[in-house]
Design a protein around this motif. Structure first.
Motif, PDB file in Angstrom:
ATOM      1  N   LEU A 139      35.682 -10.506 -52.522  1.00 33.00           N
ATOM      2  CA  LEU A 139      36.229 -10.636 -53.869  1.00 33.00           C
ATOM      3  C   LEU A 139      37.073  -9.412 -54.184  1.00 33.00           C
ATOM      4  CD1 LEU A 139      32.982 -11.834 -55.688  1.00 33.00           C
ATOM      5  CD2 LEU A 139      34.897 -13.259 -54.925  1.00 33.00           C
ATOM      6  N   ALA A 140      38.181  -9.622 -54.864  1.00 31.83           N
ATOM      7  CA  ALA A 140      39.086  -8.509 -55.181  1.00 31.83           C
ATOM      8  C   ALA A 140      38.416  -7.519 -56.124  1.00 31.83           C
ATOM      9  CB  ALA A 140      40.361  -9.045 -55.806  1.00 31.83           C
ATOM     10  N   PHE A 141      38.711  -6.233 -55.903  1.00 29.82           N
ATOM     11  CA  PHE A 141      38.269  -5.172 -56.799  1.00 29.82           C
ATOM     12  C   PHE A 141      39.512  -4.443 -57.274  1.00 29.82           C
ATOM     13  CE2 PHE A 141      37.018  -0.697 -57.481  1.00 29.82           C
ATOM     14  CZ  PHE A 141      36.118  -0.888 -58.515  1.00 29.82           C
ATOM     15  N   GLN A 142      39.705  -4.356 -58.574  1.00 30.93           N
ATOM     16  CA  GLN A 142      40.883  -3.754 -59.187  1.00 30.93           C
ATOM     17  C   GLN A 142      42.174  -4.370 -58.631  1.00 30.93           C
ATOM     18  OE1 GLN A 142      40.440   0.503 -58.757  1.00 30.93           O
ATOM     19  NE2 GLN A 142      39.012   0.594 -60.483  1.00 30.93           N
ATOM     20  N   GLY A 143      42.142  -5.688 -58.471  1.00 32.68           N
ATOM     21  CA  GLY A 143      43.341  -6.429 -58.096  1.00 32.68           C
ATOM     22  C   GLY A 143      43.690  -6.435 -56.617  1.00 32.68           C
ATOM     23  N   ARG A 144      42.822  -5.901 -55.773  1.00 33.84           N
ATOM     24  CA  ARG A 144      43.130  -5.940 -54.340  1.00 33.84           C
ATOM     25  C   ARG A 144      41.861  -6.119 -53.517  1.00 33.84           C
ATOM     26  NH1 ARG A 144      44.499   0.462 -53.117  1.00 33.84           N
ATOM     27  NH2 ARG A 144      43.757   0.118 -51.019  1.00 33.84           N
ATOM     28  N   LYS A 145      42.060  -6.658 -52.309  1.00 37.10           N
ATOM     29  CA  LYS A 145      40.940  -6.899 -51.406  1.00 37.10           C
ATOM     30  C   LYS A 145      40.949  -5.964 -50.207  1.00 37.10           C
ATOM     31  CE  LYS A 145      40.186 -11.802 -52.326  1.00 37.10           C
ATOM     32  NZ  LYS A 145      40.060 -13.128 -51.704  1.00 37.10           N
ATOM     33  N   LYS A 146      42.115  -5.446 -49.811  1.00 37.34           N
ATOM     34  CA  LYS A 146      42.223  -4.614 -48.601  1.00 37.34           C
ATOM     35  C   LYS A 146      42.243  -3.140 -48.956  1.00 37.34           C
ATOM     36  CE  LYS A 146      44.308  -7.864 -45.515  1.00 37.34           C
ATOM     37  NZ  LYS A 146      44.805  -7.902 -44.188  1.00 37.34           N
ATOM     38  N   TYR A 147      41.418  -2.384 -48.223  1.00 36.46           N
ATOM     39  CA  TYR A 147      41.334  -0.937 -48.392  1.00 36.46           C
ATOM     40  C   TYR A 147      41.265  -0.285 -47.013  1.00 36.46           C
ATOM     41  CZ  TYR A 147      40.236  -1.711 -53.310  1.00 36.46           C
ATOM     42  OH  TYR A 147      40.289  -2.087 -54.627  1.00 36.46           O
ATOM     43  N   LYS A 148      41.819   0.925 -46.923  1.00 35.11           N
ATOM     44  CA  LYS A 148      41.772   1.674 -45.668  1.00 35.11           C
ATOM     45  C   LYS A 148      41.362   3.105 -45.978  1.00 35.11           C
ATOM     46  CE  LYS A 148      45.685   2.224 -43.495  1.00 35.11           C
ATOM     47  NZ  LYS A 148      46.828   2.241 -42.573  1.00 35.11           N
ATOM     48  N   GLY A 149      40.360   3.610 -45.243  1.00 34.75           N
ATOM     49  CA  GLY A 149      39.889   4.972 -45.448  1.00 34.75           C
ATOM     50  C   GLY A 149      38.777   5.305 -44.475  1.00 34.75           C
ATOM     51  N   VAL A 150      38.110   6.412 -44.725  1.00 33.84           N
ATOM     52  CA  VAL A 150      37.027   6.873 -43.857  1.00 33.84           C
ATOM     53  C   VAL A 150      35.717   6.242 -44.324  1.00 33.84           C
ATOM     54  CG1 VAL A 150      35.769   8.894 -43.026  1.00 33.84           C
ATOM     55  CG2 VAL A 150      38.243   9.023 -43.361  1.00 33.84           C
ATOM     56  N   LEU A 151      35.011   5.627 -43.390  1.00 37.05           N
ATOM     57  CA  LEU A 151      33.747   4.952 -43.680  1.00 37.05           C
ATOM     58  C   LEU A 151      32.615   5.977 -43.735  1.00 37.05           C
ATOM     59  CD1 LEU A 151      32.175   2.251 -43.939  1.00 37.05           C
ATOM     60  CD2 LEU A 151      31.931   2.310 -41.450  1.00 37.05           C
TER      61      LEU A 151
END
Length: 195
Positions: A105-117
């Protein structure tokens, strides 16, 4: 016993991890394997080799024939640089690495995120709490970039995979969990200056 269970038992019995399995209507059975950090292998290195794939292929052919599993072609390969993360155990193994996630489900208008896990410890005194995770990512460019963290649970993710790190000059490397990030950044900057 299902064909998938036989594949998993065979691959793990050889000391590898099953990352994913695909079976097509045309009879193709594709198995993605990875080396485990604590495994002992015929070939040196941390990545799956052609020899690893051959070894697993030979054993799977025998196992599937004995089990009378119907398939036309078998392919065994590495999961690639953009290795998918499919289980909480794989999340834990690759904590500290850069990943890309797609939320259900989208969070703050987006579904894709990239970063350090990163792993988030369970709150004290809460029994049976599901492990949770966060993705630390930057918003903005250059010196104005601000780090933010997106907290999530395993069940909230549709897909997750490692972000490929390709360095043809061999100067950089993917930071491992526990590395001093400042030292890794400094080494990368020195490498960039020497290019």
């Amino acid at each position: 016993m299902s064909w998938l269970k036989r594949v998993e038992e065979t691959v793990t019995g050889l000391g590898y991890e099953v990352v994913d399995c695909e079976r097509s209507a045309q009879g193709l059975l594709r198995v993605y394997i990875d080396r485990l950090p604590e495994g002992v292998y015929d070939q040196p290195g941390e990545f799956v080799t052609v020899e690893d794939c051959e070894k697993v292929t030979r054993q799977l052919q025998y196992t599937l024939e004995v089990a009378n599993v119907d398939y036309a072609r078998l392919e065994v390969s590495s999961p690639g640089l953009d290795r998918p993360l499919k289980t909480p155990e794989q999340y834990a193994r690759f904590a500290g690495q850069e990943v890309e996630i797609t939320l259900k489900l989208a969070f703050q208008g987006r579904k894709k995120y990239k970063g350090v896990l990163e792993s988030v410890p369970a709150p004290e005194g809460v029994e049976g709490a599901e492990p949770s995770w966060q993705l630390v990512y930057k918003v903005g460019e250059g010196k104005k970039a601000v780090e933010q963290a997106l907290g999530f649970t395993f069940d909230e993710v549709r897909e997750a995979c490692l972000v490929p790190v390709v360095d043809f000059k061999g100067r950089g490397r993917r930071p491992a969990a526990g590395d001093d990030q400042a030292a890794v950044d400094e080494a990368q900057e020195l490498g960039d200056q020497n290019k």
